[in-house]
Design an enzyme around this catalytic site. Structure first.
Site, mmCIF file in Angstrom:
data_model
loop_
_atom_site.group_PDB
_atom_site.id
_atom_site.type_symbol
_atom_site.label_atom_id
_atom_site.label_comp_id
_atom_site.label_asym_id
_atom_site.label_seq_id
_atom_site.Cartn_x
_atom_site.Cartn_y
_atom_site.Cartn_z
ATOM 1 C CG HIS A 92 -66.163 -1.600 -92.460
ATOM 2 N ND1 HIS A 92 -67.089 -0.594 -92.430
ATOM 3 C CD2 HIS A 92 -66.044 -2.044 -91.173
ATOM 4 C CE1 HIS A 92 -67.499 -0.398 -91.188
ATOM 5 N NE2 HIS A 92 -66.883 -1.268 -90.412
ATOM 6 C CG ASP A 146 -70.150 -3.764 -96.032
ATOM 7 O OD1 ASP A 146 -69.775 -4.851 -95.549
ATOM 8 O OD2 ASP A 146 -69.750 -2.660 -95.629
#
Length: 552
Positions: A166, A171
């Site tokens: 996150h 990511d």
């Protein structure tokens, strides 16, 4: 006898090995692209399986980060303290992207946020090709193979080199590994960028029948027109690369209903080659305004706009369809995005200058103001200085917040932003419309003989007058003088605040506000209005001061 040659591999699309992709991920304060804000942007640029570069920045959301978001991402108010605002970070990101296609996991979320922020900041969104690894993963990884299609699940399944956590850059890196696994799984079914973008869809029969229409389209900037059997224009578009863009209409990546309904009637595609993409965008607007193609929506009636006008003398505020000269002491802001904004804005400005409830007393049509001083204050708020209006708004916002009337506060805030956007838009158009001739140069994004060079643009009263490319080793001044001899007739179509051609003028303004722009020749003075005066940051500062005491 001529014969059609066999299509080369390049003619079939952009080979994946040559396609530049930017894999992007965002962290935000929430899930609503219209009301929440971006806190971090991370991106990885790849081509042919090789990482070309990475981009990462925190973004100041200009609001507190909710506690649950901070606990999920680890991004706190302290993390973004001193970070650039989205008005600075987004152009930096777009420079990093260049002409690449964008890739994201659940692209609707990330690209939706980016495009919404671009619109809110009046930053031109380049409309890049977008690939969604979530949609593609659902095609190649069935539920009997993975339990779900979350990024963390897919990254673990394909053995990604990094675990999503996150945070934007990590990511994005994980998404790169997922993307490469998808490409490997698709194999020969995805040899081009167009194949990959449409791997989860099917081409319609009409697209298959009409695909030959794109066979002779050149790889140049320009305008394309879909024509019916009688030569009438059905649809108009523009691109930096006509061949690549037009071919996408005949792939499964094209899902727009207006286009799919238009294709069965199309019998040919005409192209207009242009020196630069800027010229192409202007020609597109002018053709749409003249031909009014049934499958186009934007730009059909540029002469029809909505303005909030303050009349001369002691006349009040009212809606208007035409912008007029302001030499008589009148003023106007706009064009507005909707006619429904006129009355709320009239009420806001009237109440701010004349006192709460004054809008009801003046009536819907805006009767003469009772005090001539009010007229001058209204004019100043529309042309030069929004402080009196923003102080009024800030005080009301504070009262709503302290009374927990958050819906009323948000409604008022949006109305204030509509006022600021309309005044800022008018100030830019007003400044450019007064310049008889402006010729500027900026580094060219297009290939020029001998390598990179300069793109010259000539503007007359906000109207496009001409453009050319100049090699870097050449003196641009002779080319500018040649441009000064062209497009003289455009001056005859000049109008106050670029009335009737404001969309074209905004293309010119977007170009002139780009990086590295230099003035080469000018007739008259172009004074760029102070952007900060009509900026939402100004409202935020006035609101903050209401908690400290009287505004300065």
């Amino acid at each position: 006898m001529s014969s059609r040659g066999q299509l080369s591999f390049d003619d079939l699309g952009t080979p994946l090995a040559e396609a530049t992709l930017v894999v992007v991920d965002l962290e935000t304060t929430g899930t609503d692209a219209t009301s929440d804000a971006i806190t971090e942007i991370g991106a990885v640029k790849v081509r042919g399986g090789e990482v070309l570069g990475e981009f990462r920045t925190f973004v100041d959301p200009e609001r507190p980060i909710p506690a649950f978001i901070a606990s999920l991402t680890g991004i706190t108010d302290a993390s973004v303290s001193g970070a650039p605002s989205i008005r600075i970070a987004l152009p930096m990101f777009l420079d990093f992207v260049g002409g690449a296609a964008l890739v994201a996991h659940n692209a609707r979320f990330d690209i939706g946020f980016l495009s919404a922020q671009a619109a809110a900041c009046e930053i031109s969104w380049p409309r890049p090709q977008v690939l969604d690894t979530l949609t593609l993963a659902r095609t190649v990884f069935r539920r009997d193979e993975v339990r779900n299609h979350k990024l963390s699940t897919l990254a673990a399944h394909v053995g990604a080199s990094i675990t999503p956590d996150h945070r934007a850059l990590s990511d994005a890196r994980a998404t790169v590994d997922v993307l490469h696994a998808i490409i490997e799984r698709l194999g020969p079914a995805a040899t081009t960028l167009e194949d990959l973008s449409s791997a989860h869809r099917r081409v319609s029969p009409a697209q298959l029948r009409k695909k030959h229409l794109a066979s002779a389209i050149p790889r140049v900037p320009g305008v394309y027109r879909f024509l019916d059997a009688q030569g009438a224009v059905l649809y108009v578009g523009t691109s930096r690369n006509l061949r690549s863009r037009v071919r996408t209409y005949f792939t499964a990546a094209e899902t727009r209903r207006k286009v799919l309904d238009m294709l069965p009637r199309a019998e040919s595609i005409g192209v207009i080659e242009c020196a630069t993409p800027t010229e192409a965008r202007v020609r597109e607007l002018r053709i749409i305004a003249q031909e009014k193609p049934p499958s186009n929506r934007h730009g059909l009636t540029p002469e029809k706009a909505h303005w909030l006008r303050l009349g001369a003398g002691t006349e009040g505020l009212r809606g208007a369809r035409l912008a007029r000269t302001e030499e008589d002491g009148s003023a106007q802001i706009g064009p507005l995005t909707s006619r429904h904004d006129i009355e709320p804005l009239r009420g806001l400005l009237t109440d701010a200058i004349q006192g709460r409830g004054a809008a009801l007393e003046t009536g819907a049509r805006g009767v003469p103001a009772p005090d001539p001083g009010h007229h001058e204050r209204l004019r100043r708020a529309m042309l030069d200085d929004p402080r009196e209006v923003l102080d009024h708004v800030a005080a009301r916002l504070r009262a709503h917040v302290e009374s927990s009337r958050y819906e009323d506060a948000e409604k008022l805030r949006r109305l204030a932003l509509t006022y600021l956007a309309a005044a800022h838009r008018a100030s830019r158009l007003r400044a450019l419309a007064t310049v008889p001739l402006l010729i500027c140069a900026r580094p060219s994004a297009e290939a020029v003989i001998g390598g990179r060079g300069w793109e010259l643009l000539a503007v007359r009263h906000g109207r496009f007058s001409g453009t050319t490319l100049v090699p870097a080793h050449k003196d641009p001044l002779p080319f500018a003088r040649s441009l000064a001899l062209t497009g003289i007739g455009e001056a005859e179509l000049a109008a106050p605040l670029c009335q009737g051609y404001h969309q074209e003028a905004e293309i010119m303004l977007g170009w002139l506000e780009g990086e590295g722009v230099r003035t080469v020749l000018t007739d008259g003075a172009w004074q760029v209005p102070a952007r900060a005066r009509f900026d939402q940051e100004h409202l935020a500062r006035r609101f903050s001061r209401t908690g400290e005491g009287p505004a300065a």
